[in-house]
Design an enzyme around this catalytic site. Structure first.
Site, PDB file in Angstrom:
ATOM      1  N   HIS A   1       1.027  -1.171  -0.050  1.00  0.00           N
ATOM      2  CA  HIS A   1      -0.100  -0.020  -0.067  1.00  0.00           C
ATOM      3  C   HIS A   1       0.903   1.132  -0.106  1.00  0.00           C
ATOM      4  CE1 HIS A   1       0.923   0.578   4.265  1.00  0.00           C
ATOM      5  NE2 HIS A   1       0.511  -0.554   4.358  1.00  0.00           N
TER       6      HIS A   1
HETATM    7  P1  TYD Z   1      -1.678  -2.511   7.561  1.00  0.00           P
HETATM    8  O1  TYD Z   1      -1.197  -1.027   7.561  1.00  0.00           O
HETATM    9  O2  TYD Z   1      -2.440  -2.894   6.198  1.00  0.00           O
HETATM   10  O3  TYD Z   1      -0.551  -3.705   7.665  1.00  0.00           O
HETATM   11  P2  TYD Z   1       0.652  -4.148   6.784  1.00  0.00           P
HETATM   12  O4  TYD Z   1       0.926  -2.734   5.861  1.00  0.00           O
HETATM   13  O5  TYD Z   1       1.831  -4.330   7.647  1.00  0.00           O
HETATM   14  O6  TYD Z   1       0.430  -5.095   6.151  1.00  0.00           O
HETATM   15  O7  TYD Z   1      -2.530  -2.603   8.842  1.00  0.00           O
HETATM   16  C1  TYD Z   1      -2.993  -3.944   9.153  1.00  0.00           C
HETATM   17  C2  TYD Z   1      -4.273  -4.147  10.148  1.00  0.00           C
HETATM   18  O8  TYD Z   1      -4.144  -3.254  11.465  1.00  0.00           O
HETATM   19  C3  TYD Z   1      -5.366  -3.002   9.326  1.00  0.00           C
HETATM   20  O9  TYD Z   1      -6.715  -3.819   9.780  1.00  0.00           O
HETATM   21  C4  TYD Z   1      -5.260  -1.750  10.239  1.00  0.00           C
HETATM   22  C5  TYD Z   1      -4.503  -2.047  11.464  1.00  0.00           C
HETATM   23  N1  TYD Z   1      -3.740  -1.047  12.156  1.00  0.00           N
HETATM   24  C6  TYD Z   1      -4.092  -0.442  13.204  1.00  0.00           C
HETATM   25  O10 TYD Z   1      -5.193  -0.619  13.626  1.00  0.00           O
HETATM   26  N2  TYD Z   1      -3.336   0.560  13.679  1.00  0.00           N
HETATM   27  C7  TYD Z   1      -2.206   0.762  13.188  1.00  0.00           C
HETATM   28  O11 TYD Z   1      -1.382   1.643  13.576  1.00  0.00           O
HETATM   29  C8  TYD Z   1      -1.665   0.046  11.948  1.00  0.00           C
HETATM   30  C9  TYD Z   1      -0.419   0.147  11.616  1.00  0.00           C
HETATM   31  C10 TYD Z   1      -2.545  -0.911  11.523  1.00  0.00           C
END
Ligand code: TYD
Length: 138
Positions: free
Chosen positions: A52
């Protein structure tokens, strides 16, 4: 924003026979005010994280333990940074598509972030990310 702004920064390492210590003073070592800290761990083999982009968020990524690769893409150029030392961090500017791959077993990825969590700041779709990259160029 271009990928040239994303850089590995060296942190101080206090190395002693008793072990090593690295410290981070927000205003002295990180190019933004830290609002949030999160970490990835227990990542299964072959799993990719990220995939992303963020419109405004700036991040500083450290391999606290183990190793992984951060692949950054500013819409024109891609660069892969291998993170494997807790005394180095990667500054990630806004508007970078990122993938975090090749996690070693037991790796811990610490992320210092410039903003609180905000789903509206995410580009979850690469085409939408590219659309914004092109808009920003006009
Ligand atoms: P995401 O940023 O998509 O993770 P990655 O890029 O590492 O694969 O986040 C994964 C899940 O965690 C998503 O449902 C949102 C949640 N999240 C939070 O609630 N707070 C946060 O600070 C972060 C980074 C993610």
């Amino acid at each position: 924003m271009t990928i040239e702004q994303c850089k590995i920064l060296k942190l101080t390492k206090v190395h002693e026979v008793r072990g090593s210590l690295t410290f981070i003073e927000g205003s002295n070592h990180i190019p933004f005010d830290i609002k949030r800290v999160y970490y990835l761990y227990d990542v299964p083999d072959e799993t990719k994280r990220g995939k992303h982009g963020h419109e405004k968020l700036q991040q500083f990524i450290i391999a606290m333990s183990g190793s992984f690769d951060v692949v950054l893409d500013d819409g024109q150029n891609k660069k892969t940074f291998t993170m494997n030392r807790p005394s180095y961090g990667l500054y990630v500017a806004p508007m970078m598509w990122r993938e975090v791959i090749n996690f070693s077993h037991g790796a811990v990825c610490l992320v210092l972030a410039s903003e609180n969590y905000d789903e509206n700041d995410y580009f979850r779709n690469y085409d939408e990310f590219m659309k914004k990259v092109k808009e920003n160029k006009v």
